[in-house]
Write a protein that holds these residues in place. Structure first.
Motif, PDB file in Angstrom:
ATOM      1  N   ALA A 116      19.690  12.538 -12.488  1.00 18.44           N
ATOM      2  CA  ALA A 116      20.623  11.644 -13.189  1.00 18.44           C
ATOM      3  C   ALA A 116      21.695  11.104 -12.259  1.00 18.44           C
ATOM      4  O   ALA A 116      22.049   9.919 -12.323  1.00 18.44           O
ATOM      5  CB  ALA A 116      21.260  12.380 -14.361  1.00 18.44           C
ATOM      6  N   ASN A 169      23.881  10.988 -17.504  1.00 13.44           N
ATOM      7  CA  ASN A 169      23.318   9.648 -17.396  1.00 13.44           C
ATOM      8  C   ASN A 169      24.356   8.586 -17.742  1.00 13.44           C
ATOM      9  O   ASN A 169      24.404   7.522 -17.111  1.00 13.44           O
ATOM     10  CB  ASN A 169      22.099   9.512 -18.315  1.00 13.44           C
ATOM     11  CG  ASN A 169      20.835  10.107 -17.696  1.00 13.44           C
ATOM     12  OD1 ASN A 169      20.370   9.666 -16.648  1.00 13.44           O
ATOM     13  ND2 ASN A 169      20.292  11.115 -18.329  1.00 13.44           N
ATOM     14  N   TYR A 170      25.206   8.878 -18.713  1.00 12.80           N
ATOM     15  CA  TYR A 170      26.285   7.958 -19.053  1.00 12.80           C
ATOM     16  C   TYR A 170      27.274   7.841 -17.891  1.00 12.80           C
ATOM     17  O   TYR A 170      27.717   6.735 -17.548  1.00 12.80           O
ATOM     18  CB  TYR A 170      27.007   8.431 -20.313  1.00 12.80           C
ATOM     19  CG  TYR A 170      28.283   7.665 -20.595  1.00 12.80           C
ATOM     20  CD1 TYR A 170      28.240   6.371 -21.111  1.00 12.80           C
ATOM     21  CD2 TYR A 170      29.526   8.224 -20.326  1.00 12.80           C
ATOM     22  CE1 TYR A 170      29.399   5.661 -21.354  1.00 12.80           C
ATOM     23  CE2 TYR A 170      30.698   7.512 -20.566  1.00 12.80           C
ATOM     24  CZ  TYR A 170      30.629   6.236 -21.078  1.00 12.80           C
ATOM     25  OH  TYR A 170      31.773   5.532 -21.308  1.00 12.80           O
ATOM     26  N   ARG A 224      26.702   8.228 -14.758  1.00 14.39           N
ATOM     27  CA  ARG A 224      26.075   7.416 -13.713  1.00 14.39           C
ATOM     28  C   ARG A 224      26.129   5.933 -14.084  1.00 14.39           C
ATOM     29  O   ARG A 224      26.400   5.073 -13.228  1.00 14.39           O
ATOM     30  CB  ARG A 224      24.615   7.865 -13.536  1.00 14.39           C
ATOM     31  CG  ARG A 224      23.794   7.006 -12.564  1.00 14.39           C
ATOM     32  CD  ARG A 224      24.191   7.253 -11.121  1.00 14.39           C
ATOM     33  NE  ARG A 224      23.426   6.457 -10.197  1.00 14.39           N
ATOM     34  CZ  ARG A 224      22.216   6.788  -9.718  1.00 14.39           C
ATOM     35  NH1 ARG A 224      21.641   7.928 -10.118  1.00 14.39           N
ATOM     36  NH2 ARG A 224      21.601   6.024  -8.863  1.00 14.39           N
ATOM     37  N   GLU A 225      25.913   5.625 -15.354  1.00 20.30           N
ATOM     38  CA  GLU A 225      25.914   4.234 -15.806  1.00 20.30           C
ATOM     39  C   GLU A 225      27.277   3.576 -15.612  1.00 20.30           C
ATOM     40  O   GLU A 225      27.357   2.407 -15.223  1.00 20.30           O
ATOM     41  CB  GLU A 225      25.512   4.177 -17.284  1.00 20.30           C
ATOM     42  CG  GLU A 225      25.457   2.770 -17.860  1.00 20.30           C
ATOM     43  CD  GLU A 225      25.114   2.769 -19.335  1.00 20.30           C
ATOM     44  OE1 GLU A 225      25.277   1.713 -19.980  1.00 20.30           O
ATOM     45  OE2 GLU A 225      24.687   3.816 -19.851  1.00 20.30           O
ATOM     46  N   VAL A 226      28.350   4.327 -15.884  1.00 17.33           N
ATOM     47  CA  VAL A 226      29.690   3.736 -15.776  1.00 17.33           C
ATOM     48  C   VAL A 226      30.275   3.891 -14.378  1.00 17.33           C
ATOM     49  O   VAL A 226      31.395   3.438 -14.112  1.00 17.33           O
ATOM     50  CB  VAL A 226      30.653   4.358 -16.816  1.00 17.33           C
ATOM     51  CG1 VAL A 226      30.146   4.099 -18.215  1.00 17.33           C
ATOM     52  CG2 VAL A 226      30.846   5.861 -16.595  1.00 17.33           C
ATOM     53  N   GLY A 227      29.547   4.566 -13.469  1.00 13.08           N
ATOM     54  CA  GLY A 227      30.004   4.665 -12.089  1.00 13.08           C
ATOM     55  C   GLY A 227      31.046   5.724 -11.830  1.00 13.08           C
ATOM     56  O   GLY A 227      31.797   5.637 -10.856  1.00 13.08           O
ATOM     57  N   GLU A 277      24.156  10.624 -29.247  1.00  8.43           N
ATOM     58  CA  GLU A 277      23.757   9.216 -29.313  1.00  8.43           C
ATOM     59  C   GLU A 277      24.820   8.379 -30.029  1.00  8.43           C
ATOM     60  O   GLU A 277      25.145   7.268 -29.599  1.00  8.43           O
ATOM     61  CB  GLU A 277      22.413   9.092 -30.029  1.00  8.43           C
ATOM     62  CG  GLU A 277      21.228   9.587 -29.207  1.00  8.43           C
ATOM     63  CD  GLU A 277      19.918   9.513 -29.967  1.00  8.43           C
ATOM     64  OE1 GLU A 277      19.979   9.373 -31.220  1.00  8.43           O
ATOM     65  OE2 GLU A 277      18.854   9.592 -29.337  1.00  8.43           O
ATOM     66  N   LEU A 306      27.745   7.944 -27.665  1.00 12.21           N
ATOM     67  CA  LEU A 306      27.441   6.996 -26.602  1.00 12.21           C
ATOM     68  C   LEU A 306      27.497   5.556 -27.121  1.00 12.21           C
ATOM     69  O   LEU A 306      27.905   4.642 -26.396  1.00 12.21           O
ATOM     70  CB  LEU A 306      26.066   7.293 -26.007  1.00 12.21           C
ATOM     71  CG  LEU A 306      25.979   8.567 -25.164  1.00 12.21           C
ATOM     72  CD1 LEU A 306      24.537   8.836 -24.748  1.00 12.21           C
ATOM     73  CD2 LEU A 306      26.873   8.475 -23.934  1.00 12.21           C
ATOM     74  N   GLN A 307      27.085   5.342 -28.366  1.00 13.39           N
ATOM     75  CA  GLN A 307      27.188   4.011 -28.958  1.00 13.39           C
ATOM     76  C   GLN A 307      28.647   3.589 -29.090  1.00 13.39           C
ATOM     77  O   GLN A 307      29.003   2.439 -28.819  1.00 13.39           O
ATOM     78  CB  GLN A 307      26.500   3.992 -30.321  1.00 13.39           C
ATOM     79  CG  GLN A 307      24.987   4.070 -30.254  1.00 13.39           C
ATOM     80  CD  GLN A 307      24.337   4.110 -31.625  1.00 13.39           C
ATOM     81  OE1 GLN A 307      25.016   4.071 -32.650  1.00 13.39           O
ATOM     82  NE2 GLN A 307      23.013   4.195 -31.648  1.00 13.39           N
ATOM     83  N   SER A 364      29.882   2.738 -25.665  1.00 17.34           N
ATOM     84  CA  SER A 364      29.317   1.467 -25.215  1.00 17.34           C
ATOM     85  C   SER A 364      30.041   0.293 -25.877  1.00 17.34           C
ATOM     86  O   SER A 364      30.346  -0.718 -25.219  1.00 17.34           O
ATOM     87  CB  SER A 364      27.821   1.421 -25.553  1.00 17.34           C
ATOM     88  OG  SER A 364      27.253   0.185 -25.166  1.00 17.34           O
ATOM     89  N   ARG A 370      33.429  -0.080 -24.242  1.00 15.86           N
ATOM     90  CA  ARG A 370      33.305  -0.692 -22.917  1.00 15.86           C
ATOM     91  C   ARG A 370      33.103  -2.200 -23.031  1.00 15.86           C
ATOM     92  O   ARG A 370      33.679  -2.983 -22.261  1.00 15.86           O
ATOM     93  CB  ARG A 370      32.140  -0.073 -22.147  1.00 15.86           C
ATOM     94  CG  ARG A 370      32.391   1.330 -21.610  1.00 15.86           C
ATOM     95  CD  ARG A 370      31.133   1.886 -20.975  1.00 15.86           C
ATOM     96  NE  ARG A 370      30.618   1.010 -19.950  1.00 15.86           N
ATOM     97  CZ  ARG A 370      29.327   0.876 -19.660  1.00 15.86           C
ATOM     98  NH1 ARG A 370      28.414   1.527 -20.352  1.00 15.86           N
ATOM     99  NH2 ARG A 370      28.941   0.075 -18.695  1.00 15.86           N
TER     100      ARG A 370
END
Length: 337
Positions: A149, A181-182, A184-187, A213, A216-217, A220, A223
């Motif tokens: 991840a 994983n989240y 990693r997605e947002v850096g 989930e 995370l929604q 998202s 963001r």
């Protein structure tokens, strides 16, 4: 006769704690060692996280995490932005194992329902991590998935944090993998960020895939809302404050303002304050929401109506009757000037 010993590059040296070699050299990662050596080299001079990351070719989060690693290990203590060596007696107290004592039955401390135990002062050491890897297939799976991840080999600090998240915070392995994983997605893949998010999830009782989930929604959507506000205001890439994030979500999802209207609100804000202000934009958008203004056409109509009303008031104020003026003043104006 004066004597001088010239040992070349060894003429300029700095001290390294023996504990670094005796207890931490095997367990510390490359970044942790680099940062500590840099800090020791520049002791007394002052340095910044940004300076460390620039000089050592790492991210700001990695530099900050490495400094926190040595604070966690009891080698350094931190007060504000000042780092100091931990006194020997305190270091011994932190690192020494607790003496065995007879088991005494105690009443459990009262805690908020659903919350995991508080974080340890020190994260799990290498021996404990090795033991948990040997006995738990879930922990082994977590470490493998975490490397995939995050896209890199896990540092000792990250490995011990993941074990803390599992054993202390109580997050299931699959939920932790979703969190990584989240990140990693947002850096933001530093230990400080992952630690804070994991603690927040645990305190919010996010212990299932379904709950993760849904969270995370929400993240998202938040963001996306902030990205639109940042775009219209031309802000540099940064994380919003909690208040800014809440306002951005309210403007978009509760009140239904489009990016076009966010741009109009920012223009009004910039005209009045000369800069971005979430508080001022909130006042503008609150007023428009209360007036039912949802697009630029409605905004233009409102401006025209306000201007016409002001013009009518101005005309009434300028009109007057000569005879009434004479009576009020007690004077009679001459017929001709």
């Amino acid at each position: 006769m004066d004597y001088r010993l010239d040992i070349g590059m060894w003429n300029q040296v700095f001290a390294v704690p023996c504990a670094l070699v005796d207890k931490h050299l095997k367990l510390a990662g490359k970044e942790q060692l680099q940062v500590l050596l840099y800090a020791l080299r520049h002791a007394g001079e002052g340095f910044t996280v940004e300076g460390i990351s620039r000089e050592l070719g790492m991210t700001d989060n990695e530099a900050l995490d490495s400094l926190e690693y040595w604070c966690d290990r009891g080698l350094l203590s931190q007060t504000g932005r000042e780092l100091l060596p931990v006194p020997q007696d305190e270091r011994a107290a932190v690192q020494a194992p607790e003496p065995e004592m007879e088991t005494v039955k105690e009443e459990p401390a009262e805690e908020k329902p659903g919350l995991p135990p508080k974080k340890r002062m020190l994260r799990p050491d290498g021996e404990h991590l090795t033991a948990r890897l040997a006995e738990s297939e879930g922990v082994r799976y977590l470490m493998q998935e975490a490397e995939s991840a995050l896209g890199k080999t896990l540092s000792p600090a990250m490995s011990s944090l993941l074990l803390t998240i599992t054993d202390d915070y109580g997050l299931p392995v699959e939920v932790t993998v979703m969190l990584l994983n989240y990140a990693r997605e947002v850096g933001h893949i530093g230990t400080s960020y992952i630690d804070s998010v994991a603690r927040d999830w645990a305190e919010s009782s996010i212990f299932s895939i379904e709950a993760a989930e849904e969270k995370l929604q929400q993240l998202s959507r938040a963001r996306l809302a902030w990205s639109k506000v940042s775009a219209v205001a031309g802000l540099p890439k940064r994380s919003p404050t909690k208040s800014e994030e809440e306002r951005a979500c309210r403007w978009m999802y509760e009140w239904g303002f489009t990016q076009e209207m966010l741009e109009a609100a920012y223009e009004a804000c910039a005209d009045h304050t000369g800069k971005f202000s979430a508080a001022y934009m909130d006042k503008v958008l609150t007023k428009w929401h209360q007036q039912g203004i949802t697009d630029r056409q409605g905004l233009q109509q409102q401006k025209q109506a306000a201007a016409a009303k002001k013009s009518d008031r101005g005309g009434a104020e300028k009109s007057y009757d000569i005879s009434e003026l004479e009576q009020l003043s007690g004077l009679r104006l001459p017929d001709k000037l």
